[in-house]
Design a protein around this motif. Structure first.
Motif, mmCIF file in Angstrom:
data_model
loop_
_atom_site.group_PDB
_atom_site.id
_atom_site.type_symbol
_atom_site.label_atom_id
_atom_site.label_comp_id
_atom_site.label_asym_id
_atom_site.label_seq_id
_atom_site.Cartn_x
_atom_site.Cartn_y
_atom_site.Cartn_z
ATOM 1 N N ARG A 97 0.821 -1.212 0.000
ATOM 2 C CA ARG A 97 0.000 0.000 0.000
ATOM 3 C C ARG A 97 0.855 1.262 0.000
ATOM 4 O O ARG A 97 0.319 2.374 0.031
ATOM 5 N N GLY A 98 2.174 1.104 0.029
ATOM 6 C CA GLY A 98 3.058 2.267 0.056
ATOM 7 C C GLY A 98 3.166 2.895 1.439
ATOM 8 O O GLY A 98 3.725 3.979 1.591
ATOM 9 N N GLU A 99 2.645 2.191 2.453
ATOM 10 C CA GLU A 99 2.731 2.701 3.834
ATOM 11 C C GLU A 99 3.973 2.088 4.485
ATOM 12 O O GLU A 99 3.873 1.309 5.442
ATOM 13 N N PHE A 100 5.134 2.468 3.958
ATOM 14 C CA PHE A 100 6.377 1.782 4.332
ATOM 15 C C PHE A 100 6.708 1.863 5.824
ATOM 16 O O PHE A 100 7.270 0.939 6.384
ATOM 17 N N VAL A 101 6.372 3.005 6.429
ATOM 18 C CA VAL A 101 6.702 3.194 7.840
ATOM 19 C C VAL A 101 5.925 2.219 8.740
ATOM 20 O O VAL A 101 6.331 1.933 9.867
ATOM 21 N N GLY A 295 9.833 6.921 3.694
ATOM 22 C CA GLY A 295 10.128 5.610 3.105
ATOM 23 C C GLY A 295 11.106 5.741 1.945
ATOM 24 O O GLY A 295 11.553 6.842 1.611
ATOM 25 N N PRO A 296 11.411 4.603 1.313
ATOM 26 C CA PRO A 296 12.421 4.586 0.239
ATOM 27 C C PRO A 296 12.014 5.398 -0.994
ATOM 28 O O PRO A 296 12.881 5.896 -1.713
ATOM 29 N N ASN A 297 10.720 5.526 -1.223
ATOM 30 C CA ASN A 297 10.271 6.370 -2.346
ATOM 31 C C ASN A 297 10.618 7.829 -2.068
ATOM 32 O O ASN A 297 11.013 8.587 -2.957
#
Ligand SMILES: [Zn+2]
Ligand SMILES: [Zn+2]
Length: 347
Positions: A97-101, A295-297
């Protein structure tokens, strides 16, 4: 066993230089010789550090890889790198979901022992997931700006900011100033900031703010009214609340335009509660969005912004101290007066 100097924090008033063994490098890992490390606003937040102490703090490092572990193919000794202290797994539901944290791996990973050490090990997940080679023209100090910039990149993205928006930034330390510069770069229509420190208000004007309100200088100390007057009643479409204080959060909520967004950029203390009017929130359709770390993005985008000269050391790094003078550096950052980013430079 060869040793190195580390700075271990027991309390924000008790940081000790200690000799630790230089960590050994396992498969998939790398050993980095630290060259710079920034002091983060979080590093000087007493209650936050106390629950982690004792620790070798520092999570904004850049350095040079001096040894790689078995099986490492993407990096080699001599590479100049930015290393993010946390990296996600890229495969769990949060990552999808792109919720890397919110990824359990992100939470569990960390560089060993930390950035305020002459050397640190980059674990496998961090090396493959969020270690970035610095382009030739980027200095190590530039590298130390990647993580803080990435946090502001993420915050602005989560705010739903669009070119043409009005932006109000509460707190004009390094993180507030990065928001000012990024909002300017992304085409904000109006940027207003507020801070008690005159130096920081002046800096914000230099970095693109149209107006910087010092509560000591506005009528009755009422920043909300001053903003209302300046925006002819509209208030701000994006409000960034820098400090983790309830007072700042409440000011942020009062300063949001209808249909606007308030970003909570810093944690409050664990026991704090925020009183708000759901009725106001509902009818004004104000979004309340927290933004924690990055995050990495975000680090990749931040690296591009530094590389492109949008974010520069000249504008944002106001103080550099040698590692031996860490205590003075820490005091300078904690004092939060005539400074933005304070970094440590290692020999
Ligand atoms: Zn940081
Ligand atoms: Zn994950």
């Amino acid at each position: 066993m060869p040793t190195m100097k580390v700075a271990r924090l027991y309390d924000s008033t008790d940081i000790r230089f200690e000799d630790d063994p230089i960590p050994t490098v396992g498969p998939g890992e790398a050993l980095v010789k630290t060259r710079t490390c920034g002091i983060c606003s979080g590093d000087v937040m007493g209650w936050y550090m106390k629950k982690k102490a004792p620790l070798v703090f520092g999570h904004e490092p850049a350095g040079e890889i001096v040894e790689i572990g078995e099986g490492v193919e993407d990096f080699q000794a001599g590479d100049r790198v930015f290393v993010h202290h946390h990296a996600p797994c890229f495969s769990c539901r949060a990552c999808q979901r792109g919720e890397f944290v919110q990824c359990p791996t992100w939470r569990a990973t960390k560089i060993v022992p930390g950035g305020m050490a002459e050397y640190f090990v980059v674990p496998k997940d961090n090396l493959s997931g969020d270690t970035l080679r610095l382009p030739e023209k980027m200095s190590f100090a530039d590298g130390s700006l990647v993580e803080p910039t990435a946090c502001a990149v993420k915050s602005l993205r989560r705010s739903g900011f669009q070119a043409g928006d009005s932006v109000f930034v509460i707190g004009l330390g390094i993180m507030g100033q990065l928001h000012v510069a990024l909002a300017k770069h992304a085409g904000a229509r109006t940027i207003i900031g507020t801070d008690f420190v005159p130096y920081r208000c002046t800096k914000a004007r230099e970095l693109g703010a149209d107006l910087a309100l010092n509560p000591y200088e506005v009528k009755d100390g009422n920043v909300e009214d001053a903003l209302r007057e300046y925006t002819q009643g509209e208030m701000a479409e994006v409000v960034i609340v820098g400090p983790g204080s309830i007072e700042a959060m409440q000011l942020g909520l009062r300063c949001a335009a209808k249909g606007g967004t308030v970003v909570l950029f810093t944690a409050s203390k664990p026991d704090d509660t925020l009183t708000l009017s759901p009725n106001d929130l509902y009818f004004n359709e104000v979004r309340l969005i927290p933004s924690y770390s990055c995050g990495p993005n975000d680090t990749r985008e931040a690296l591009r912004l530094v590389q492109d000269g949008v974010i520069t050391t000249e504008k944002f790094i106001t103080h550099r101290f040698p590692f031996e003078q860490l205590h003075a550096a820490y005091r300078n950052a904690a004092e939060a007066r005539d400074s933005l980013k304070t970094i440590i430079e290692f020999a």
